[in-house]
Design a protein around this motif. Sequence first.
Motif, mmCIF file in Angstrom:
data_model
loop_
_atom_site.group_PDB
_atom_site.id
_atom_site.type_symbol
_atom_site.label_atom_id
_atom_site.label_comp_id
_atom_site.label_asym_id
_atom_site.label_seq_id
_atom_site.Cartn_x
_atom_site.Cartn_y
_atom_site.Cartn_z
ATOM 1 N N ALA A 28 1.036 -1.140 0.069
ATOM 2 C CA ALA A 28 -0.023 0.052 -0.183
ATOM 3 C C ALA A 28 1.021 1.355 -0.002
ATOM 4 C CB ALA A 28 -0.867 -0.052 1.114
ATOM 5 N N ALA A 29 1.980 1.209 0.787
ATOM 6 C CA ALA A 29 2.885 2.444 0.704
ATOM 7 C C ALA A 29 3.344 2.378 -0.663
ATOM 8 C CB ALA A 29 4.100 2.148 1.757
ATOM 9 N N ASP A 30 3.668 1.614 -1.466
ATOM 10 C CA ASP A 30 4.265 1.863 -2.887
ATOM 11 C C ASP A 30 3.221 2.631 -3.478
ATOM 12 O OD1 ASP A 30 6.359 0.187 -2.399
ATOM 13 O OD2 ASP A 30 5.556 -1.732 -3.172
ATOM 14 N N LEU A 31 1.742 2.127 -3.715
ATOM 15 C CA LEU A 31 0.698 2.901 -4.168
ATOM 16 C C LEU A 31 1.013 4.393 -3.728
ATOM 17 C CD1 LEU A 31 -2.975 1.704 -4.412
ATOM 18 C CD2 LEU A 31 -2.223 4.089 -4.314
ATOM 19 N N LEU B 299 1.476 7.834 -6.203
ATOM 20 C CA LEU B 299 0.365 8.888 -6.082
ATOM 21 C C LEU B 299 1.207 10.311 -5.969
ATOM 22 C CD1 LEU B 299 -2.634 7.737 -3.916
ATOM 23 C CD2 LEU B 299 -2.319 7.906 -6.470
ATOM 24 N N ASP B 300 2.267 10.296 -5.028
ATOM 25 C CA ASP B 300 3.253 11.340 -4.909
ATOM 26 C C ASP B 300 3.938 11.654 -6.085
ATOM 27 O OD1 ASP B 300 1.989 11.690 -2.281
ATOM 28 O OD2 ASP B 300 3.963 10.806 -1.211
ATOM 29 N N ALA B 301 4.687 10.783 -6.571
ATOM 30 C CA ALA B 301 5.708 10.910 -7.443
ATOM 31 C C ALA B 301 4.938 11.294 -8.882
ATOM 32 C CB ALA B 301 6.146 9.526 -7.922
ATOM 33 N N HIS B 302 3.702 11.090 -8.893
ATOM 34 C CA HIS B 302 2.908 11.659 -10.327
ATOM 35 C C HIS B 302 1.840 12.645 -9.902
ATOM 36 C CE1 HIS B 302 4.177 7.761 -11.437
ATOM 37 N NE2 HIS B 302 4.683 8.371 -12.685
#
Length: 364
Positions: free
Chosen positions: A157-160, A164-167
Motif C-alpha cells: 500500500a505504501a508503494d501505491l 501517487l506522490d511521484a505523479h
Amino acid sequence: MTARAAVADVAPLLLALDPPQRAALPAAAAPVLSALTDTLGLPGVSVVPDVTGLSAAELVITARLSRVDWSEPVGAVEPLPVPTVVPAADGVPLRCHLSGPADGPPVVVVSACGMPVGLISRWLDRLSREHRVLTWDSRGLFTPEFDDGATGVDTQAADLLTLLDAHGMTGAHLVGLCGGAPIALAAAARTDRVGSLSLWHGDYELGEAAPKTAHQRDVQALMTMAGRSRAKAASLHGLFRRPQALATLRADIAHHLYYPYATPELLYRYGALNGAIMTTDCRPLAAAAAQPTLVVTSGADTTAHPAGSRYVAAALPNAALVEFPTGDHLSAFDAGEDLLTLATGFIADPDPRRHSDQTDPEPR
C-alpha cells in the motif's frame, strides 16, 4: 491478433526465463519471430516442430504465439512501451505504466499481485480515454531487486502512495481487482489522497466473518509454503514445470496467469507478496476506509468467495454492493462493457446511494 502483439504478450515470460525458450510453430514462423524478438530487444525463441518435451512455460508461449498467422506481413514494428521507474521507500524500483490525458481525472488500477500488465489491458484502454491512468508492476516480480523483509500489505500500500506522490495525483479513484482490492483498501485507510474506490471480485482474509472457496484455501496454503524460503519454493517449482500445471488455467490468458510461477525465484517472491495479501485481516481496513466505495462481485465466483465482498460492502462506512448473477472471477479482468460502464459511471459520480439499487444487473 498481430505477431507483434503476441510477442509483446509473452515478453514478460521471455525476459524471466533462461533463453532460448522453445515454441511449437510452423517453420515459416522462425525468421519472422527471430526478427521480431531482435527488434523488440527480447531473448530469442527456438521454433520446434511439435510440443513433445516442452515445459509448461514453453506450452503457454506456444499457445499464445499459435494464434498468429505467421504468413502475414509484419510491417513496421512499434517498440515495447518503456515503464517509468519510481523508487519505493526502501529503494526497490517500481515499474509504472501511465496512459491517458495528462490533465484527466486520476485513476489507479491495482491489479492482482504478480500479474503482467497485459491482463488488465481492457481496463487501461477504456479508462485512459478520459482519465489519467496509472498502474504498476508488483514489487520485485519484474525487476531483479527484491527486499525480502518488505512484502506485507502495508508495504505494498505504501508503494501505491509513493506513486501517487511521484505523479502528483490527488483525489484518485482506485480500481482494486482480486488481490489488488486489499491493497487499495489499505492505501485508502491511510490517506485522503484517495477520493473513491471500486473493488472488483476482491480476495479478502476476513477470519470467521466470511467463508473462503476451496481455491482460496489451496492458494493461500501454497503461497505460505512458497514464501517461506527459496529452498521451499524451488522444491515446489517442479510441479509448475509440468504440463499438468496448466490444466486449470484459461487458455487465452494462460501466458499472464502463469507468469509468477515461471521460475523458482518468482514463485518465492510471489509467495511472499501474495501470501501476505491473502493472510492479512481486512476487517480493520474496511472499517477505516471512509471513501465512497463500489464493491462488485458475482454469485458465480468460485475463486474469491462472494461472501467476502458482501461483508466488506457492509463493513465499509460508505459503500454500495453490486452483485452480478453470473460471471466468474476472471470476468473481472475480461472487463466487459457492462463492467466498464458501471466503473466509469461510479468514477464520474461516486455516490454509493445512486448505485445501491443495482443489486441485480443484467447478466454479463
